[in-house]
Scaffold this active site. Sequence first.
Site, mmCIF file in Angstrom:
data_model
loop_
_atom_site.group_PDB
_atom_site.id
_atom_site.type_symbol
_atom_site.label_atom_id
_atom_site.label_comp_id
_atom_site.label_asym_id
_atom_site.label_seq_id
_atom_site.Cartn_x
_atom_site.Cartn_y
_atom_site.Cartn_z
ATOM 1 N N HIS A 63 0.837 -1.211 0.000
ATOM 2 C CA HIS A 63 0.000 0.000 0.000
ATOM 3 C C HIS A 63 0.863 1.248 0.000
ATOM 4 O O HIS A 63 1.044 1.863 1.036
ATOM 5 C CB HIS A 63 -0.906 -0.002 1.236
ATOM 6 C CG HIS A 63 -2.074 0.914 1.145
ATOM 7 N ND1 HIS A 63 -2.054 2.203 1.633
ATOM 8 C CD2 HIS A 63 -3.306 0.739 0.622
ATOM 9 C CE1 HIS A 63 -3.227 2.767 1.434
ATOM 10 N NE2 HIS A 63 -4.010 1.895 0.827
ATOM 11 N N ILE A 69 1.937 4.522 1.610
ATOM 12 C CA ILE A 69 1.001 5.370 2.353
ATOM 13 C C ILE A 69 0.307 4.502 3.404
ATOM 14 O O ILE A 69 -0.179 3.411 3.097
ATOM 15 C CB ILE A 69 -0.051 6.003 1.417
ATOM 16 C CG1 ILE A 69 0.632 6.939 0.426
ATOM 17 C CG2 ILE A 69 -1.116 6.748 2.217
ATOM 18 C CD1 ILE A 69 -0.298 7.487 -0.643
ATOM 19 N N GLY A 72 -5.864 4.635 5.651
ATOM 20 C CA GLY A 72 -6.697 5.454 6.522
ATOM 21 C C GLY A 72 -7.350 4.654 7.628
ATOM 22 O O GLY A 72 -7.470 5.143 8.760
ATOM 23 N N VAL A 73 -7.754 3.434 7.331
ATOM 24 C CA VAL A 73 -8.397 2.620 8.370
ATOM 25 C C VAL A 73 -7.431 2.309 9.503
ATOM 26 O O VAL A 73 -7.857 2.155 10.649
ATOM 27 C CB VAL A 73 -9.010 1.319 7.799
ATOM 28 C CG1 VAL A 73 -10.136 1.625 6.838
ATOM 29 C CG2 VAL A 73 -7.968 0.445 7.149
ATOM 30 N N GLU A 77 -7.705 3.034 13.430
ATOM 31 C CA GLU A 77 -7.394 2.001 14.431
ATOM 32 C C GLU A 77 -6.413 2.537 15.471
ATOM 33 O O GLU A 77 -6.571 2.280 16.671
ATOM 34 C CB GLU A 77 -6.833 0.749 13.756
ATOM 35 C CG GLU A 77 -6.369 -0.334 14.724
ATOM 36 C CD GLU A 77 -7.467 -0.942 15.598
ATOM 37 O OE1 GLU A 77 -7.136 -1.467 16.679
ATOM 38 O OE2 GLU A 77 -8.657 -0.893 15.213
#
Length: 162
Positions: A63, A69, A72-73, A77
């Site tokens: 990723h 990067i 976002g999840v 978290e």
Amino acid sequence: MSETTETTGAASAAPVYDIRAILNALPHRYPLLLVDRVKSLEIGERIHAVKAVTFNEQFFQGHFPGRPIMPGVLQIEALAQTAAILAIETLELAGSGKLVYFMSIDEAKFRAPVEPGVLLDLEVGFVQKRARVCKFWGKASIEGKVTCEVQFTAMVADPPSS
């Protein structure tokens, strides 16, 4: 209160967690432990923690190749784990074995990418707190630049039965 290494000089003598105290408070372990240090904690109010984002993180392998990067999840978290520490201290759950689980994620906004080699600041505060359900606001940032904002709700659950 949980084991700590320092105290802040703020109005309350709230604990500051190092990695050992974080490992005692949270059930998460590598590769999903996303909080490295707690810089400040105002029990019942807010918390400021940090995550050192390094190129060695497993998610950077895919990723994205050529432009790593942080998903976002995973920023959310990290904010949730930070909130769990705040809830554990505020609700005096240390040593109880109780877990803090997501119930909902609302109003998530991603403002800037998080790349390797940064310290991700994680700020979380209570919007509402009850004995078993709490609502939080969260903000992740790098050197003052917001990367993620979110509101989320979590519940305190009994430990799993053996």
